[in-house]
Write a protein that holds these residues in place. Structure first.
Motif, short mmCIF file in Angstrom:
data_model
loop_
_atom_site.label_atom_id
_atom_site.label_comp_id
_atom_site.label_asym_id
_atom_site.label_seq_id
_atom_site.Cartn_x
_atom_site.Cartn_y
_atom_site.Cartn_z
N THR A 184 6.44 -62.03 -5.98
CA THR A 184 6.94 -62.11 -7.36
C THR A 184 7.80 -60.90 -7.69
O THR A 184 8.90 -61.03 -8.26
N ALA A 185 7.32 -59.72 -7.29
CA ALA A 185 8.09 -58.50 -7.56
C ALA A 185 9.44 -58.53 -6.85
O ALA A 185 10.47 -58.17 -7.44
N GLU A 186 9.44 -58.98 -5.59
CA GLU A 186 10.70 -59.02 -4.84
C GLU A 186 11.64 -60.08 -5.41
O GLU A 186 12.86 -59.89 -5.44
N ALA A 187 11.09 -61.20 -5.88
CA ALA A 187 11.93 -62.23 -6.50
C ALA A 187 12.61 -61.70 -7.76
O ALA A 187 13.69 -62.18 -8.13
N ARG A 188 11.98 -60.72 -8.39
CA ARG A 188 12.54 -60.13 -9.61
C ARG A 188 13.36 -58.88 -9.34
O ARG A 188 13.75 -58.18 -10.26
N GLY A 189 13.61 -58.61 -8.02
CA GLY A 189 14.52 -57.53 -7.70
C GLY A 189 13.93 -56.31 -7.04
O GLY A 189 14.66 -55.37 -6.68
N ALA A 190 12.61 -56.26 -6.83
CA ALA A 190 11.99 -55.11 -6.17
C ALA A 190 12.38 -55.06 -4.70
O ALA A 190 12.72 -56.08 -4.09
N ASP A 191 12.35 -53.88 -4.13
CA ASP A 191 12.63 -53.72 -2.71
C ASP A 191 11.51 -54.35 -1.88
O ASP A 191 10.34 -54.35 -2.30
N PRO A 192 11.82 -54.86 -0.68
CA PRO A 192 10.77 -55.37 0.21
C PRO A 192 9.76 -54.27 0.53
O PRO A 192 10.12 -53.09 0.66
N LEU A 193 8.50 -54.66 0.64
CA LEU A 193 7.45 -53.71 0.98
C LEU A 193 7.25 -53.70 2.49
O LEU A 193 6.88 -54.72 3.09
N LEU A 194 7.51 -52.55 3.11
CA LEU A 194 7.25 -52.35 4.53
C LEU A 194 6.02 -51.47 4.67
O LEU A 194 5.96 -50.38 4.11
N VAL A 195 5.04 -51.95 5.42
CA VAL A 195 3.81 -51.20 5.66
C VAL A 195 3.72 -50.86 7.14
O VAL A 195 4.56 -51.28 7.94
N THR A 196 2.72 -50.08 7.50
CA THR A 196 2.53 -49.72 8.90
C THR A 196 1.36 -50.51 9.49
O THR A 196 0.44 -50.92 8.78
N TYR A 197 1.42 -50.70 10.79
CA TYR A 197 0.30 -51.32 11.49
C TYR A 197 -0.83 -50.32 11.72
O TYR A 197 -2.01 -50.67 11.62
N ILE A 198 -0.46 -49.12 12.08
CA ILE A 198 -1.42 -48.08 12.43
C ILE A 198 -0.99 -46.77 11.78
O ILE A 198 0.16 -46.64 11.33
N PRO A 199 -1.88 -45.77 11.69
CA PRO A 199 -1.46 -44.46 11.20
C PRO A 199 -0.34 -43.89 12.07
O PRO A 199 -0.26 -44.17 13.27
N ASN A 200 0.51 -43.08 11.47
CA ASN A 200 1.65 -42.52 12.20
C ASN A 200 1.30 -41.28 13.02
O ASN A 200 2.16 -40.77 13.75
N SER A 201 0.08 -40.80 12.92
CA SER A 201 -0.36 -39.65 13.72
C SER A 201 -1.88 -39.64 13.73
O SER A 201 -2.53 -40.30 12.92
N GLN A 202 -2.44 -38.86 14.65
CA GLN A 202 -3.90 -38.73 14.69
C GLN A 202 -4.40 -38.01 13.44
O GLN A 202 -5.48 -38.32 12.94
N ALA A 203 -3.61 -37.06 12.92
CA ALA A 203 -4.01 -36.37 11.70
C ALA A 203 -4.10 -37.35 10.54
O ALA A 203 -5.04 -37.30 9.73
N GLU A 204 -3.13 -38.25 10.44
CA GLU A 204 -3.15 -39.27 9.38
C GLU A 204 -4.34 -40.20 9.55
O GLU A 204 -4.99 -40.59 8.57
N ARG A 205 -4.65 -40.54 10.80
CA ARG A 205 -5.81 -41.41 11.06
C ARG A 205 -7.10 -40.72 10.65
O ARG A 205 -7.98 -41.32 9.99
N GLU A 206 -7.24 -39.45 11.03
CA GLU A 206 -8.44 -38.70 10.68
C GLU A 206 -8.60 -38.56 9.17
O GLU A 206 -9.71 -38.67 8.62
N GLN A 207 -7.48 -38.35 8.49
CA GLN A 207 -7.52 -38.23 7.03
C GLN A 207 -8.00 -39.53 6.38
O GLN A 207 -8.68 -39.52 5.37
N ALA A 208 -7.65 -40.65 7.02
CA ALA A 208 -8.09 -41.95 6.52
C ALA A 208 -9.52 -42.27 6.90
O ALA A 208 -10.08 -43.27 6.44
N GLY A 209 -10.12 -41.45 7.75
CA GLY A 209 -11.50 -41.65 8.15
C GLY A 209 -11.71 -42.79 9.12
O GLY A 209 -12.79 -43.39 9.18
N VAL A 210 -10.69 -43.11 9.91
CA VAL A 210 -10.77 -44.21 10.88
C VAL A 210 -11.05 -43.65 12.27
O VAL A 210 -10.28 -42.80 12.76
N ALA A 211 -12.13 -44.11 12.90
CA ALA A 211 -12.49 -43.58 14.21
C ALA A 211 -12.62 -44.66 15.28
O ALA A 211 -13.03 -44.38 16.40
N ASP A 212 -12.28 -45.90 14.95
CA ASP A 212 -12.40 -47.00 15.92
C ASP A 212 -11.56 -46.71 17.15
O ASP A 212 -10.42 -46.23 17.07
N VAL A 213 -12.10 -47.05 18.32
CA VAL A 213 -11.44 -46.72 19.59
C VAL A 213 -10.06 -47.36 19.70
O VAL A 213 -9.12 -46.74 20.22
#
Length: 308
Positions: free
Chosen positions: A166-195
């Motif tokens: 709905t937001a994009e239909a009204r002119g908002a930019d497309p939302l691009l997300v990530t599949y995984i954290p961009n670094s181990q530091a970012e992963r640790e900050q998110a509290g994710v420890a899965d192998v």
């Protein structure tokens, strides 16, 4: 290796074709389509590892970038739409059957991770594929439905997608997300420890596997089709080709390729099907680590020689 393209609908799909040593254009060769994982590209495990080594064993290989990703065309960019991904396989077969030195009765497919799920799904309705190999195949639909593992994860995601569309239909930019954290530091900050997440960051975001064609971007609204899709749907009726499944016997991770391997083996109608567990190997060990990859190929090569 030669860079080539083939058509999917109106755009070009970028691919690398590898020819065996002492290639003779007067001969007919078996060919294997090599499919990359979700978020990956042809320069990573599907091409640089598996296609390269299968070519060394005498097969022509074709490793391609998924439509809307890597060097391939297609819009909207960074989409992960299962129907488009499956069509890429059919178009890859269309390309191979135009080559006079490819034996059209000996075309197989090898998919890694999400590419394995797509390979299985494509083979059910693409009878020109004569043999199917998978390495840590993962069912992308199941992964996306699981989400954060809450009871209504899929429904919550669909609600969020609806709001974003709905937001994009009204002119908002497309939302691009990530599949995984961009670094181990970012992963640790998110509290994710899965192998699987730990090793995904190590593979995709360090020199070990990092490639420009794999930028860790996903168009959020493209997730909707995956939430209603099952890579193994109708496998008990339509998947009849010979099948060899490779999974890791190490610590199972959140991406679920260990359980998906057993489910696929149980559901496939294939009369000739085998499940190989590489003991001690994790999901990402089977992307590029010499020992686990060699173990996988020790069974995959004779499988393809027998059936192609």
């Amino acid at each position: 290796m030669k860079h080539v393209t083939f058509k999917n609908r109106l755009w070009d799909v970028a691919a690398d074709i590898r020819l065996p040593k002492d290639f003779d254009e007067r001969r007919k060769y078996p060919a294997i389509i090599c499919a990359h994982p979700i978020s990956s590209c042809k320069e990573q495990t599907s091409g640089a590892i598996y296609a390269e080594q299968l070519t060394a064993q005498g097969f022509i290989t074709l490793a391609f970038d998924a439509s809307t990703q890597g060097a391939s065309g297609g819009e909207p960019r960074y989409s992960e739409d299962p129907s488009v991904r499956v069509e890429d396989f059919r178009c890859a077969v269309d390309y191979l059957v135009t080559l006079p030195w490819v034996d059209e009765e000996r075309i197989g497919v090898l998919g890694v991770c999400g590419g394995g799920g797509y390979a299985v799904n494509a083979a059910m309705t693409e009878r020109r594929i004569k043999a199917v190999g998978t390495v840590v195949a993962a069912n992308y639909g199941r992964i996306m439905r699981a989400g954060d593992m809450s009871a209504d994860a899929a429904l919550n995601t669909l609600e969020a997608i609806g709001r974003q569309r709905t937001a994009e239909a009204r002119g908002a930019d497309p939302l691009l997300v990530t599949y995984i954290p961009n670094s181990q530091a970012e992963r640790e900050q998110a509290g994710v420890a899965d192998v699987d997440v730990v090793e995904a960051v190590d593979y995709y975001k360090t020199p070990r596997g990092q490639q420009p064609g794999s930028p860790n971007r996903l168009r959020f609204t493209s997730v909707a089709p995956a939430l209603g899709w099952d890579a193994f749907h109708l496998a008990e009726r339509l998947l009849t080709q010979p099948l060899h499944i490779v999974i890791g016997g190490g610590t199972p991770g959140a991406f679920g390729s260990f359980r998906d391997g057993f489910e696929l083996f149980d559901r496939a109608r294939s009369a000739d099907k085998t499940l190989q567990v590489v003991e001690g190997a994790t999901h990402y060990d089977l992307y590029d680590q010499p020992g686990p990859v060699a173990a996988a190929l020790e069974r995959l090569v004779p499988f393809f020689r027998k059936h192609l």
